[in-house]
Design an enzyme around this catalytic site. Structure first.
Site, PDB file in Angstrom:
ATOM      1  N   CYS A   2     -10.433  -0.013  -1.894  1.00  0.00           N
ATOM      2  CA  CYS A   2     -11.110   1.216  -1.574  1.00  0.00           C
ATOM      3  C   CYS A   2     -10.883   1.789  -0.318  1.00  0.00           C
ATOM      4  CB  CYS A   2     -12.790   0.724  -1.494  1.00  0.00           C
ATOM      5  SG  CYS A   2     -13.398  -0.353  -2.734  1.00  0.00           S
ATOM      6  N   ARG A  27      -3.801   3.478  -2.059  1.00  0.00           N
ATOM      7  CA  ARG A  27      -4.437   2.258  -1.839  1.00  0.00           C
ATOM      8  C   ARG A  27      -4.909   1.688  -3.241  1.00  0.00           C
ATOM      9  NH1 ARG A  27      -6.563   1.109   3.694  1.00  0.00           N
ATOM     10  NH2 ARG A  27      -8.385  -0.076   2.687  1.00  0.00           N
ATOM     11  N   TRP A  75     -12.369   0.806  -5.921  1.00  0.00           N
ATOM     12  CA  TRP A  75     -11.646  -0.313  -6.835  1.00  0.00           C
ATOM     13  C   TRP A  75     -12.528  -1.263  -7.353  1.00  0.00           C
ATOM     14  CZ3 TRP A  75      -9.604  -5.091  -6.761  1.00  0.00           C
ATOM     15  CH2 TRP A  75      -8.330  -5.355  -7.569  1.00  0.00           C
ATOM     16  N   ASN A 101     -16.509  -0.927   1.670  1.00  0.00           N
ATOM     17  CA  ASN A 101     -15.465  -1.929   1.198  1.00  0.00           C
ATOM     18  C   ASN A 101     -15.808  -3.105   1.236  1.00  0.00           C
ATOM     19  OD1 ASN A 101     -14.028   0.624   1.074  1.00  0.00           O
ATOM     20  ND2 ASN A 101     -12.559   0.111   2.464  1.00  0.00           N
ATOM     21  N   GLY A 102     -15.250  -4.031   0.310  1.00  0.00           N
ATOM     22  CA  GLY A 102     -15.609  -5.446   0.550  1.00  0.00           C
ATOM     23  C   GLY A 102     -16.821  -5.703  -0.375  1.00  0.00           C
ATOM     24  N   GLU A 487      12.078 -10.225  -5.532  1.00  0.00           N
ATOM     25  CA  GLU A 487      11.751  -9.112  -5.272  1.00  0.00           C
ATOM     26  C   GLU A 487      12.274  -7.847  -6.174  1.00  0.00           C
ATOM     27  OE1 GLU A 487       9.507  -7.603  -3.499  1.00  0.00           O
ATOM     28  OE2 GLU A 487      10.109  -5.496  -2.918  1.00  0.00           O
ATOM     29  N   LYS A 491       9.574  -5.897  -8.248  1.00  0.00           N
ATOM     30  CA  LYS A 491       9.412  -4.335  -8.414  1.00  0.00           C
ATOM     31  C   LYS A 491       9.408  -3.816  -9.693  1.00  0.00           C
ATOM     32  CE  LYS A 491       8.549  -3.446  -5.131  1.00  0.00           C
ATOM     33  NZ  LYS A 491       8.334  -4.300  -3.945  1.00  0.00           N
ATOM     34  N   GLU A 494       6.065  -4.391 -11.397  1.00  0.00           N
ATOM     35  CA  GLU A 494       4.638  -3.775 -10.949  1.00  0.00           C
ATOM     36  C   GLU A 494       4.730  -2.372 -11.288  1.00  0.00           C
ATOM     37  OE1 GLU A 494       3.891  -3.785  -6.772  1.00  0.00           O
ATOM     38  OE2 GLU A 494       5.746  -3.845  -6.019  1.00  0.00           O
ATOM     39  N   HIS A 510      18.467 -24.986 -16.184  1.00  0.00           N
ATOM     40  CA  HIS A 510      17.331 -26.309 -16.272  1.00  0.00           C
ATOM     41  C   HIS A 510      16.156 -25.611 -17.416  1.00  0.00           C
ATOM     42  CE1 HIS A 510      19.246 -28.895 -13.882  1.00  0.00           C
ATOM     43  NE2 HIS A 510      19.438 -28.069 -12.969  1.00  0.00           N
ATOM     44  N   LYS A 609      -3.026  -0.859  -2.818  1.00  0.00           N
ATOM     45  CA  LYS A 609      -1.864  -0.926  -1.759  1.00  0.00           C
ATOM     46  C   LYS A 609      -2.135  -1.963  -0.767  1.00  0.00           C
ATOM     47  CE  LYS A 609       1.723   0.466   0.566  1.00  0.00           C
ATOM     48  NZ  LYS A 609       3.022  -0.215   0.170  1.00  0.00           N
TER      49      LYS A 609
HETATM   50  O1  M6R Z   1       0.246  -5.379   3.142  1.00  0.00           O
HETATM   51  P1  M6R Z   1       1.009  -6.589   2.930  1.00  0.00           P
HETATM   52  O2  M6R Z   1       2.500  -6.526   3.087  1.00  0.00           O
HETATM   53  O3  M6R Z   1       0.290  -7.737   3.387  1.00  0.00           O
HETATM   54  O4  M6R Z   1       0.897  -6.599   1.143  1.00  0.00           O
HETATM   55  C1  M6R Z   1       1.172  -7.792   0.512  1.00  0.00           C
HETATM   56  C2  M6R Z   1       1.046  -7.468  -0.972  1.00  0.00           C
HETATM   57  O5  M6R Z   1       0.067  -6.868  -1.610  1.00  0.00           O
HETATM   58  C3  M6R Z   1       2.253  -6.213  -1.309  1.00  0.00           C
HETATM   59  O6  M6R Z   1       3.487  -6.529  -0.723  1.00  0.00           O
HETATM   60  C4  M6R Z   1       2.247  -6.201  -2.710  1.00  0.00           C
HETATM   61  O7  M6R Z   1       2.760  -7.261  -3.573  1.00  0.00           O
HETATM   62  C5  M6R Z   1       3.337  -4.971  -3.127  1.00  0.00           C
HETATM   63  N1  M6R Z   1       2.502  -4.334  -4.326  1.00  0.00           N
HETATM   64  C6  M6R Z   1       4.487  -5.075  -3.550  1.00  0.00           C
HETATM   65  O8  M6R Z   1       5.307  -4.178  -3.880  1.00  0.00           O
END
Ligand code: M6R
Length: 614
Positions: A2, A27, A75, A101-102, A487, A491, A494, A510, A609
């Site tokens: 949020c 976010r 959110w 938020n929270g 990674e 990518k 997501e 394996h 985010k």
């Molecule tokens: O802000 P942070 O680097 O702590 O965030 C960690 C993850 O939430 C963040 O890297 C997430 O995996 C991204 N969507 C990856 O692209």
């Protein structure tokens, strides 16, 4: 997660708040709303589900005008995404309005208590108990500030709130309880701003205060007063933020993610700026506060992080161990917080976090602190909680990262861990000046090599045109490039919603080799290093099973084309720095596949985010 924005001053509050929310879109959210204290003394609210544009249209059709207001992108945690659950939430008597938020962990007993007193709830949210409680205290005769304090004292969990009341029409009250995302105050001339993240208000002011845990602020257009929850006045530090607001704009690019991929050469320069002396061949990290006593005393470094930052940590382990010979462990924040890890004052815990507000990473760090560890962080958002709780930090200097998929924060954090490894190694006598100069020279070439990689996006557009229909991808790497494979898979998953797995190539036999057939594209990281021959043999194993191989190989490799179906060339660097370059093709491939598939690249479904809840 949020986003929160608040404003008090001479401008049109709804416009400032709405523009701020737009800057927080990255976010992640499912609904949004604005509340303004209108000239008639009433609270006017506009809320809608879906994209912010819906709220924008609502505000255009039915404008609200006033000089004080709050807004929110939600959110959903409690209650489905719907108009009635969207924030801001107003009290039953229309005297108070809140954004939050929270998670209010004890909202159920509080709600039951209020309902028993005759309060009618209009939403299913945990948030609404906050506003109903404040109103209850106002009704009992308390002033606004005291009513908010009494309410905050009753809330359990990590929460950040902004409250506005018709009783005090020139004042906003905000508070931070735990790690539910930040609360930033922006100090303007005859106006004040509140936001959960810097970009929301960066176009108006650079002077900012970050609320710490269990702090509250009373804000009018000309003043702010920070106190603890008991009302004891505090003297906060005012930070001057030097980010360029222009860098948060897409410019010539179609998406923020594409822009941020292209930002990397500059971001890499910025992360080295003032730290690396290329003439002398030295590196200095003053904000790390490293003393020889501390560095010599360490027997272990534990990296804690989540998502992409965790994969960066896996690369960092190779770098820091090779350069300093200090053992490094890497842990997910979300797992580490529930272990009973072996930590003492000879342990340094390094959190890697773009946002500096990831709840799991923060809690893991705090637990390590409680066991006596030294806390370090590599963090992008200046003034974030992670930076503030650390004994030493390295600011990534990547600039705002708006796309939900992390790109430049990954590569800059790799450069930062390389620099950290160099400095630790130097202090521990592992690296002499000659070796240091060589390490610095290697680093110096990275921004321009990254720039070269970005010159030919057509390669990735073509690959995307071939592979956008695939249902599964396998990413293979070995050694320091295994985390790059992880990674790459993350990518793609997501942003394109294609299932992808990252695997250490030697482990393929394996199990995952059973998956390989002619429908399975395999991205193989096969740049020149000690393990190159092993990677070629893994590629051959995959080809024998009918797999389609896209090899990422070092420029000038004439033979790899005999082994793979497609070759992506990357410039050569040293083994420790090669992952920075090898990551860029992973980003561009995922990006173009997602664009081909028509996905919402910057705001993928279900993702936020900055993940400020557990
Ligand atoms: O802000 P942070 O680097 O702590 O965030 C960690 C993850 O939430 C963040 O890297 C997430 O995996 C991204 N969507 C990856 O692209």
């Amino acid at each position: 997660m949020c986003g929160i924005v608040g404003y008090v001053g001479p401008r049109d509050a709804a416009t400032v708040v709405y523009n701020g929310l737009k800057r927080l879109e990255y976010r992640g959210y499912d609904s949004a709303g604005v509340a303004v204290l209108a000239q008639n003394g009433h609270i006017a609210i506009r809320r809608d589900v879906g994209k912010l544009g819906n709220l924008g249209s609502l505000l255009a059709e039915s404008p609200v005008s006033g000089e004080i207001g709050i807004g929110h992108t939600r959110w959903a945690t409690h209650g489905e995404p719907s108009q009635r659950n969207a924030h801001p939430h107003v009290g039953m008597n229309g005297r108070v309005v809140v954004v939050h938020n929270g998670i209010v962990e004890n909202f159920l007993p509080l709600r039951e208590e209020l309902e028993a007193e005759g309060v009618t709830f209009a939403s299913e949210t945990d948030t609404e108990v906050i506003v109903q409680l404040v109103e209850r205290y106002l009704e009992s005769g308390l002033g606004f500030e005291t009513a908010v304090r009494q309410t905050l004292a009753q809330l359990e969990g990590a929460n950040a709130v902004v409250v506005m009341s018709v009783d005090q029409p020139d004042e906003l009250i905000c508070a931070r309880l735990g790690n539910a995302g930040g609360i930033t105050l922006g100090i303007g001339h005859d106006e004040m701003f509140i936001a959960s993240d810097i970009p929301a208000i960066l176009e108006y002011t650079r002077n900012m205060i970050f609320l710490e845990n269990r702090q509250m602020a009373l804000v009018t257009r000309q003043s702010y007063q920070i106190t603890d929850l008991a009302g004891v006045p505090l003297q906060p530090e005012v930070h001057n933020i030097n980010w360029d607001p222009v860098s948060a704009v897409k410019g010539e690019f179609k998406h923020f993610m594409q822009k941020e991929i292209h930002d990397q050469p500059q971001a890499l320069i910025d992360t080295m700026r003032g730290r690396v002396n290329f003439e002398k061949g030295t590196i200095a990290l003053p904000e790390m506060n490293l003393t020889p006593e501390l560095v010599h005393s360490l027997n272990k470094i534990i990296i804690v992080a989540c998502g992409t930052s965790y994969y960066a940590g896996l690369v960092g382990k190779f770098m820091i161990e090779a350069l300093s010979r200090i053992p490094v462990e890497v842990e997910y924040g979300s797992e580490f917080r529930y272990y009973d890890p072996i930590i003492d004052e000879k342990t340094a815990v390094l959190s890697i976090t773009q946002s500096g507000e990831t709840a799991d990473t923060l809690v893991a760090s705090e637990q390590a602190r409680a066991k006596g560890a030294t806390l370090w962080s590599i963090v992008n958002v200046i003034g974030s909680q992670s930076m503030r709780i650390s004994d030493g930090y390295i600011a990534m200097q990547a600039g705002p990262e708006i796309g939900v998929a992390s790109t430049k924060a990954f590569t800059t954090s790799l450069a930062d861990m390389y620099m950290l490894g160099c400095v630790l190694g130097e202090i521990r006598g592992v690296i002499d000046p000659v070796r240091m100069r060589e390490l610095v020279n290697n680093l110096a070439h990275i921004p321009s090599l990254a720039g070269q990689l970005l010159e030919n996006e057509a390669v990735y557009e073509n690959l995307a045109s071939v592979f956008h229909g695939a249902q599964n991808f396998l990413f293979l790497g070995r050694g320091i490039n295994y985390p790059v494979a992880l990674e790459g898979a993350l990518k793609l998953k997501e942003i394109s919603y294609i299932h992808a797995e990252g695997y250490p190539a030697g482990e393929m036999k394996h199990g995952p080799i059973a998956l390989i057939d002619e429908t399975m594209p395999i991205v193989a990281l096969a740049t020149n290093d000690r393990l190159y021959d092993k990677m070629v043999s893994n590629i051959q194993q995959a080809k024998t099973r009918g797999g389609i191989v896209l090899a990422v190989a070092t420029e000038g490799n004439k033979t790899i084309a005999n082994e793979a179906d497609y070759v992506i060339e990357v410039p050569a660097s040293s083994e420790l720095l090669q992952p920075i370059l090898n990551t860029i093709p992973m980003q561009l491939l995922s990006y173009h596949v997602a664009v081909w598939r028509g996905c919402d690249v910057d705001q993928p479904r279900n993702l936020a985010k900055s993940v400020t809840v557990e």
